[in-house]
Write a protein that holds these residues in place. Structure first.
Motif, PDB file in Angstrom:
ATOM      1  N   GLU A 135       0.825  -1.206   0.000  1.00 45.63           N
ATOM      2  CA  GLU A 135       0.000   0.000   0.000  1.00 45.63           C
ATOM      3  C   GLU A 135       0.858   1.254   0.000  1.00 45.63           C
ATOM      4  O   GLU A 135       0.591   2.204  -0.742  1.00 45.63           O
ATOM      5  CB  GLU A 135      -0.908   0.018   1.225  1.00 45.63           C
ATOM      6  CG  GLU A 135      -2.175  -0.790   1.096  1.00 45.63           C
ATOM      7  CD  GLU A 135      -3.113  -0.547   2.274  1.00 45.63           C
ATOM      8  OE1 GLU A 135      -3.389   0.638   2.577  1.00 45.63           O
ATOM      9  OE2 GLU A 135      -3.560  -1.530   2.891  1.00 45.63           O
ATOM     10  N   ALA A 136       1.888   1.256   0.834  1.00 45.93           N
ATOM     11  CA  ALA A 136       2.761   2.427   0.933  1.00 45.93           C
ATOM     12  C   ALA A 136       3.460   2.719  -0.388  1.00 45.93           C
ATOM     13  O   ALA A 136       3.770   3.878  -0.697  1.00 45.93           O
ATOM     14  CB  ALA A 136       3.787   2.218   2.049  1.00 45.93           C
ATOM     15  N   LEU A 137       3.722   1.670  -1.162  1.00 46.64           N
ATOM     16  CA  LEU A 137       4.379   1.843  -2.462  1.00 46.64           C
ATOM     17  C   LEU A 137       3.369   2.066  -3.584  1.00 46.64           C
ATOM     18  O   LEU A 137       3.767   2.214  -4.747  1.00 46.64           O
ATOM     19  CB  LEU A 137       5.228   0.608  -2.788  1.00 46.64           C
ATOM     20  CG  LEU A 137       6.446   0.354  -1.892  1.00 46.64           C
ATOM     21  CD1 LEU A 137       7.133  -0.954  -2.282  1.00 46.64           C
ATOM     22  CD2 LEU A 137       7.438   1.517  -1.975  1.00 46.64           C
ATOM     23  N   ASP A 138       2.083   2.075  -3.244  1.00 42.30           N
ATOM     24  CA  ASP A 138       1.019   2.212  -4.241  1.00 42.30           C
ATOM     25  C   ASP A 138       1.077   1.094  -5.273  1.00 42.30           C
ATOM     26  O   ASP A 138       0.914   1.313  -6.475  1.00 42.30           O
ATOM     27  CB  ASP A 138       1.085   3.572  -4.934  1.00 42.30           C
ATOM     28  CG  ASP A 138      -0.202   3.912  -5.691  1.00 42.30           C
ATOM     29  OD1 ASP A 138      -1.262   3.376  -5.313  1.00 42.30           O
ATOM     30  OD2 ASP A 138      -0.130   4.685  -6.665  1.00 42.30           O
ATOM     31  N   LEU A 139       1.302  -0.117  -4.781  1.00 43.03           N
ATOM     32  CA  LEU A 139       1.349  -1.303  -5.630  1.00 43.03           C
ATOM     33  C   LEU A 139       0.229  -2.256  -5.239  1.00 43.03           C
ATOM     34  O   LEU A 139      -0.238  -2.237  -4.099  1.00 43.03           O
ATOM     35  CB  LEU A 139       2.690  -2.031  -5.476  1.00 43.03           C
ATOM     36  CG  LEU A 139       3.940  -1.320  -5.992  1.00 43.03           C
ATOM     37  CD1 LEU A 139       5.182  -2.114  -5.581  1.00 43.03           C
ATOM     38  CD2 LEU A 139       3.896  -1.158  -7.506  1.00 43.03           C
ATOM     39  N   LYS A 140      -0.152  -3.102  -6.185  1.00 43.77           N
ATOM     40  CA  LYS A 140      -1.094  -4.166  -5.887  1.00 43.77           C
ATOM     41  C   LYS A 140      -0.340  -5.493  -5.913  1.00 43.77           C
ATOM     42  O   LYS A 140       0.316  -5.824  -6.907  1.00 43.77           O
ATOM     43  CB  LYS A 140      -2.242  -4.180  -6.895  1.00 43.77           C
ATOM     44  CG  LYS A 140      -3.163  -2.967  -6.763  1.00 43.77           C
ATOM     45  CD  LYS A 140      -4.422  -3.126  -7.576  1.00 43.77           C
ATOM     46  CE  LYS A 140      -5.311  -1.887  -7.466  1.00 43.77           C
ATOM     47  NZ  LYS A 140      -5.762  -1.621  -6.087  1.00 43.77           N
TER      48      LYS A 140
END
Length: 345
Positions: A135-140
């Motif tokens: 989430e912090a890296l804006d990844l799924k």
């Protein structure tokens, strides 16, 4: 068929592994070829394709970003593996496995990816431990749904429990279309015959699978019939593949963000021999899927004993099929793309 959709086309570089391994294609060639057929979303396996993994250095990342700009492509996904048996005599702890996953999440972020495939054997506890980091890296972080697993399988249900409980935007699924194999791939059955399997046993396995028979009894049946190792391998394949209904994806569509478009053989008629994309794509459109169809060619290993593998041609054929099924106006001229330098193969 309703063709109003936002589905996009891409390629997993797993598709080009034969040519890449034999040095017939470079990593840049893979990017160039994907762009040439309008598959602008690229999926890369860092462990397979990046020299110096997991620490390729700043020069590589600059070069990669340069290729993305040069060819108009986007890094849509990366694929991670997790070797839970890495240490002799014991299985990785949850934290050790999570640390491995976080490392690959960092690499994905540096590559500009949006999605990261977690291989099917990734434990749900590890997905939970990595959710906030993703989430912090804006990844799924997307669990691969791969045969013989399916959405009602206990392993997948454990992952669903985590997804439902956490409600993290970072967790989801990356279905492999190899879960929808309607016909036993003939590249596999023909290879078995060349490797010494007897025709009557191969025919039994193929007919049992194609007729939705008791494939789980094949191993015992073949044993009783004195099967050799190649024949037992055919029976094992029949138990590993699945012919799920593509509509099983609809219930889980909010969690599906990327599609691995597995295929074994694109025929001269422009269809995949085993996997019914003419049924799959309407389901994706109905479900409002707006991600990428990422080609994943796996026929190479089954024909390399008799033919020179041409993964480039097979992927191009699949994308011609995608264009037709997606209702795209533009038609790829494969010969023109090759003449324009779409590939050096």
């Amino acid at each position: 068929m309703n063709t109003a959709h936002q589905i996009k086309r891409g390629v997993s570089f797993y598709s080009y592994q034969e040519e890449y391994f034999l040095r017939k294609m470079s990593l840049e060639d893979c990017v160039r070829e994907a762009a040439a057929i309008g598959a602008f979303g690229v999926e890369i396996i860092p462990e397979q394709s990046i020299t110096g993994y997991p620490n390729p250095g700043e020069d590589f990342y600059r070069q990669w970003n340069g290729w993305m700009e040069k060819y108009g492509t986007t890094t849509v996904a990366t694929d991670l593996f997790i070797d839970t048996k890495r240490y002799p005599g014991r299985t990785m702890t949850t934290e050790e496995a999570a640390e491995s996953v976080r490392r690959d999440l960092d690499i994905a972020k540096r590559l500009g990816a949006r999605h990261v495939r977690a291989i099917i054997n990734t434990p749900p506890e590890v997905m939970e431990a990595c959710a906030s980091y993703a989430e912090a890296l804006d990844l799924k972080l997307l669990l691969e749904v791969h045969a013989p697993f399916h959405y009602e399988h206990p392993w997948i249900l454990r992952h669903l429990e985590v997804m439902h409980r956490l409600q993290s935007p970072a967790l989801g699924f990356m279905p492999d279309m190899g879960t929808f194999v309607e016909r036993f791939p003939r590249v596999m059955s023909e290879r078995a015959l060349r490797d010494g399997a007897r025709p009557h046993l191969v025919e039994l396995a193929v007919e049992t699978y194609n007729n939705h028979g008791d494939v789980h009894g094949l191993m015992d049946t073949f044993n009783y019939m004195g099967a050799n190792p190649v024949e037992l391998g055919v029976a094992r394949i029949a138990t590993f593949m699945t012919a799920q209904d593509p509509r099983s994806m609809l219930e889980h569509m909010p969690y599906i963000h990327h599609i691995q478009a597995k295929f074994y053989e694109m025929t001269d008629e422009g269809v995949e021999y085993s996997i019914p994309y003419e049924k799959i794509i309407p389901v994706l459109i109905e479900g409002g899927y707006d991600g990428y169809l990422s080609s994943e060619y796996e026929g190479n290993r089954h024909i390399q004993d008799i033919y020179e593998v041409d993964s480039v041609d097979q992927v191009r054929r699949q994308h011609l099929m995608f264009e037709r099924l997606l209702g795209e106006d533009r038609t790829i001229d494969v010969a023109a793309a090759a003449a324009a330098g779409g590939s050096n193969v």
